[in-house]
Write an enzyme that holds these catalytic residues in place. Structure first.
Site, PDB file in Angstrom:
ATOM      1  N   ARG A 224     -42.532   8.910  -0.663  1.00 24.74           N
ATOM      2  CA  ARG A 224     -43.574   7.965  -1.061  1.00 24.74           C
ATOM      3  C   ARG A 224     -44.050   7.276   0.210  1.00 24.74           C
ATOM      4  NH1 ARG A 224     -44.232  10.303  -5.139  1.00 24.74           N
ATOM      5  NH2 ARG A 224     -43.826   9.613  -7.267  1.00 24.74           N
TER       6      ARG A 224
ATOM      7  N   GLU B  75     -52.338   4.741  -0.684  1.00 27.51           N
ATOM      8  CA  GLU B  75     -53.136   5.855  -1.217  1.00 27.51           C
ATOM      9  C   GLU B  75     -54.235   5.358  -2.140  1.00 27.51           C
ATOM     10  OE1 GLU B  75     -50.886   9.148  -2.879  1.00 27.51           O
ATOM     11  OE2 GLU B  75     -49.420   8.910  -1.298  1.00 27.51           O
TER      12      GLU B  75
ATOM     13  N   HIS C  12     -51.350  14.394  -1.028  1.00 26.57           N
ATOM     14  CA  HIS C  12     -50.321  14.266  -2.076  1.00 26.57           C
ATOM     15  C   HIS C  12     -50.297  15.503  -2.989  1.00 26.57           C
ATOM     16  CE1 HIS C  12     -47.866  11.003  -4.336  1.00 26.57           C
ATOM     17  NE2 HIS C  12     -47.320  12.210  -4.492  1.00 26.57           N
TER      18      HIS C  12
END
Ligand SMILES: NC(=O)c1ccc[n+]([C@@H]2O[C@H](COP(=O)([O-])OP(=O)(O)OC[C@H]3O[C@@H](n4cnc5c(N)ncnc54)[C@H](O)[C@@H]3O)[C@@H](O)[C@H]2O)c1
Length: 326
Positions: free
Chosen positions: A238, A267, A285
């Site tokens: 993450r 993000e 991602h």
């Protein structure tokens, strides 16, 4: 058994939606975009279940809007987007999709590792720009992968799958975690070391921890200084586990040699300067983005909803105490 009314916050592979539609009435957000919070609050009203994505912040406000919902089935293994204590307090079950992302995400970490080490993306761009004029002895020199040392931070499911492949490249494996993991050591010949030792001795560092208060900014300026100047950081966990602004600085100054990234601190934004760096690969991602895995994730999320509908414990429920207390 009456059909449940389910909201799906974004389009997921058809086999999973077909399975859901067979037993439930459903509405799917087919805009391809993440819903604004205000729209999400409206859409979840009156539903028995919500199939959510990791991009949906499922907090107490959303849960209260979804009054009466029995389950939020998250279409991800990570669940840092959901306030689990708030769900438990409200008697709402939460589930995730563990297992099926493991090898796919590990595979992406290797793809990033090789691409960064051997400058695959950078040299591809160079060819396309018409700059290639013939073989050159100093053209795009990269870092050898074989026989090097790889450090795995977080020796869980994905960390293990990733580390198992290191044997094929005759690599030494170091790992750090909150505790030693005998299964990991048996399968990888990995050596349990402190985070400091791992950073100092590894040629490649791959991060596989969940995002927790303790892992937020686990890697920042101090840690990059400990790493070799020739080292490469891979992050498929993450974004906020890495201080991205400090990573950009470390890449700019040559504190570390390169980074292969799939996830970002804010993000879908990138830290200023990141996109200008040739020594960083920036994927959007996509670590779990294979046809096979995304379909399996959908089937698991739907299976959890259908189990809840039948009054059974959803197989990958994250707060089973809610079920027991009902
Ligand atoms: N990029 C993607 O698309 C993608 C896909 C799947 C998973 N993920 C992320 O990867 C994470 C890991 O997934 P997993 O299935 O391997 O989880 P897991 O729970 O099996 O493993 C996580 C490991 O991290 C360790 N850990 C926890 N805190 C730590 C700390 N402070 N220092 C070192 N280690 C620590 C845990 O002990 C555990 O061994 C997920 O939580 C998710 O956020 C990302």
């Amino acid at each position: 058994m009456s059909r449940w009314n389910v909201y799906v916050t974004n389009e997921i592979p058809k086999p999973a939606l077909d399975m859901l539609e067979e037993f439930c009435d459903m509405e799917v957000n087919r805009t391809g975009k993440v819903l604004e919070k205000s729209v999400l609050l409206e859409k979840v009203k009156g539903r028995d279940a919500v199939l959510s994505l990791l991009t949906d912040p499922i907090d107490a406000e959303v849960m209260d809007a979804a009054k009466g919902a029995k389950i939020f089935a998250n279409y991800a293994v990570g669940f840092n987007n959901i306030d689990i204590p708030a769900a438990t307090e409200r008697g709402i079950m939460v589930s995730n999709t563990p297992g099926v992302l493991t090898d796919t995400t590990a595979e992406m970490a290797w793809a990033l590792l090789f691409s960064t080490a051997r400058r695959v993306v950078e040299s591809d761009k160079y060819s396309r720009m018409g700059k290639y004029e013939g073989w050159g002895p100093m053209l795009f020199l990269g870092q050898q992968v074989m026989n090097k040392t790889v450090g795995v931070i977080g020796a869980g499911r994905i960390g293990l799958s990733f580390a198992k492949r290191a044997k094929a490249f005759d690599m030494k494996v170091l790992y750090s975690d909150v505790a030693a993991n005998p299964e990991f050591e048996k399968e990888t010949d990995g050596q349990y070391v402190s985070l400091e030792t791992l950073l100092q001795e590894s040629d490649f560092v791959s991060v596989h921890t969940p995002l927790l208060p303790e892992t937020h900014h686990l890697l920042g300026e101090r840690e990059f200084k400990l790493m070799k100047n020739t080292a490469i950081l891979i992050n498929t966990s993450r974004g906020p586990v890495v201080n991205e602004a400090e990573l950009v600085k470390a890449l700019q100054t040559g504190e570390i040699w390169g980074a292969g990234l799939d996830v970002y601190e804010f993000e879908p934004e990138f830290a200023p300067g990141l996109l200008e760096l040739d020594n960083a690969i920036v994927c959007p991602h996509i670590a779990s983005a294979t046809f096979e895995t995304r379909t399996k994730m959908g089937i698991i999320a739907v299976t959890n909803i259908l189990a809840a509908m039948r009054g059974e414990l959803p197989p990958t429920c994250l707060n089973p105490e809610v079920f027991k207390n009902n």
